[in-house]
Design an enzyme around this catalytic site. Structure first.
Site, PDB file in Angstrom:
ATOM      1  N   VAL A  38      57.893  25.706  19.602  1.00 24.82           N
ATOM      2  CA  VAL A  38      56.847  25.443  18.614  1.00 24.82           C
ATOM      3  C   VAL A  38      55.592  25.069  19.401  1.00 24.82           C
ATOM      4  O   VAL A  38      55.595  24.100  20.168  1.00 24.82           O
ATOM      5  CB  VAL A  38      57.238  24.296  17.650  1.00 24.82           C
ATOM      6  CG1 VAL A  38      56.110  24.018  16.676  1.00 24.82           C
ATOM      7  CG2 VAL A  38      58.520  24.633  16.911  1.00 24.82           C
ATOM      8  N   TYR A  39      54.542  25.865  19.233  1.00 26.58           N
ATOM      9  CA  TYR A  39      53.280  25.659  19.951  1.00 26.58           C
ATOM     10  C   TYR A  39      52.302  24.881  19.080  1.00 26.58           C
ATOM     11  O   TYR A  39      52.305  25.013  17.858  1.00 26.58           O
ATOM     12  CB  TYR A  39      52.672  27.010  20.344  1.00 26.58           C
ATOM     13  CG  TYR A  39      53.436  27.678  21.451  1.00 26.58           C
ATOM     14  CD1 TYR A  39      53.057  27.505  22.776  1.00 26.58           C
ATOM     15  CD2 TYR A  39      54.551  28.456  21.175  1.00 26.58           C
ATOM     16  CE1 TYR A  39      53.782  28.098  23.802  1.00 26.58           C
ATOM     17  CE2 TYR A  39      55.273  29.059  22.195  1.00 26.58           C
ATOM     18  CZ  TYR A  39      54.878  28.872  23.500  1.00 26.58           C
ATOM     19  OH  TYR A  39      55.586  29.455  24.517  1.00 26.58           O
ATOM     20  N   PHE A  40      51.446  24.100  19.755  1.00 25.03           N
ATOM     21  CA  PHE A  40      50.486  23.249  19.061  1.00 25.03           C
ATOM     22  C   PHE A  40      49.069  23.541  19.528  1.00 25.03           C
ATOM     23  O   PHE A  40      48.855  23.975  20.663  1.00 25.03           O
ATOM     24  CB  PHE A  40      50.811  21.770  19.332  1.00 25.03           C
ATOM     25  CG  PHE A  40      52.086  21.331  18.697  1.00 25.03           C
ATOM     26  CD1 PHE A  40      52.089  20.749  17.443  1.00 25.03           C
ATOM     27  CD2 PHE A  40      53.298  21.534  19.336  1.00 25.03           C
ATOM     28  CE1 PHE A  40      53.270  20.371  16.840  1.00 25.03           C
ATOM     29  CE2 PHE A  40      54.496  21.158  18.743  1.00 25.03           C
ATOM     30  CZ  PHE A  40      54.478  20.575  17.492  1.00 25.03           C
ATOM     31  N   ALA A 110      50.847  25.719  15.733  1.00 25.00           N
ATOM     32  CA  ALA A 110      50.152  27.008  15.770  1.00 25.00           C
ATOM     33  C   ALA A 110      51.104  28.127  15.361  1.00 25.00           C
ATOM     34  O   ALA A 110      50.782  28.937  14.499  1.00 25.00           O
ATOM     35  CB  ALA A 110      49.599  27.272  17.163  1.00 25.00           C
TER      36      ALA A 110
END
Length: 186
Positions: A38-40, A110
Site C-alpha cells: 500500500v503506497y502513500f 495512493a
C-alpha cells in the site's frame, strides 16, 4: 547495514523458461511469498515529484503462512538505467496503526500493488520472479550494497546475468509496478 538496492526490472514472456535458465545459472529457489503493498502520498510532501516511495508491505510466506509487515522508504533512483536507490525498511507490528499514524501526518493511500513473488538466490544476488496482478510477469535482479559507490560494479554483474538469460539492459524498465498500474488506469 545494507541500505542501497542495486536493481533492474524487466518484463518476462516465458516464466517457466526463465526459472529453468536461472537454475542453470546456479540460482536456487527460496521462499514463495504473497506481497501486498500500500503506497502513500501527501499533499505537503510531493513523493512522486521527488521520485521517492513510501509504502507498507504485508508479506505472507506461502509455505508457512507466516506474515511480516514492514514500512519502506525508497529514495530517488540513482541513475537513468536501473531501479537502484536507497532503501530503508523497518518491521512493524501493526499495519493498521501505522496507516493511522501516516494518515494523521496527512499521508493518504495512493494505490496498492499485489503480487506473488518467487525468491531465488545465488550468493549475494537475489532474483525475484514476480506475477503482478493486472500487469504480468517480471524479473527483478538485485544486489544489496552498503554504499552507492558499489553501484557500477554491481550493475555490471547483473548485466552479465541478463546476457546469460538472453536479455540486455535495453530490455529493462525504470517504471515501478505502481507507475505501470496507474498508467493503465489513465
Amino acid at each position: 547495514m545494507k541500505q542501497y538496492e542495486i536493481e533492474i526490472k524487466l518484463f518476462v514472456k516465458n516464466l517457466k523458461q526463465l526459472i529453468q535458465d536461472l537454475k542453470t545459472l546456479g540460482f536456487q529457489k527460496e521462499v514463495l511469498k504473497r506481497e501486498e503493498d500500500v503506497y502513500f502520498y501527501s499533499r505537503h510532501y510531493d513523493i512522486k515529484k521527488r521520485d521517492e516511495a513510501l509504502r507498507i508491505r504485508k508479506s505472507t510466506n506461502l509455505m508457512t503462512n507466516q506474515i511480516k509487515t514492514q514500512l519502506n522508504f525508497k529514495g530517488p533512483k540513482l541513475d537513468k538505467i536501473s531501479m537502484s536507490r536507497k532503501e530503508l525498511e523497518i518491521e512493524i507490528e501493526n499495519a493498521s496503526i501505522m496507516e493511522e499514524i501516516l494518515q494523521n501526518l496527512d499521508f493518504e493511500k495512493a494505490a496498492s500493488v499485489c503480487k506473488t513473488r518467487q525468491y531465488m538466490r545465488r550468493n549475494d544476488i537475489t532474483a525475484c520472479i514476480d506475477q503482478v496482478e493486472n500487469l504480468g510477469n517480471f524479473l527483478e535482479l538485485e544486489i544489496l550494497a552498503e554504499s552507492k559507490d558499489q553501484k557500477e560494479k554491481s550493475l555490471k554483474r547483473i548485466e552479465g546475468i541478463l546476457e546469460n538469460l538472453g536479455y540486455s539492459m535495453e530490455d529493462t524498465t525504470q517504471k515501478s509496478y505502481l507507475s505501470m498500474l496507474m498508467n493503465q488506469e489513465k
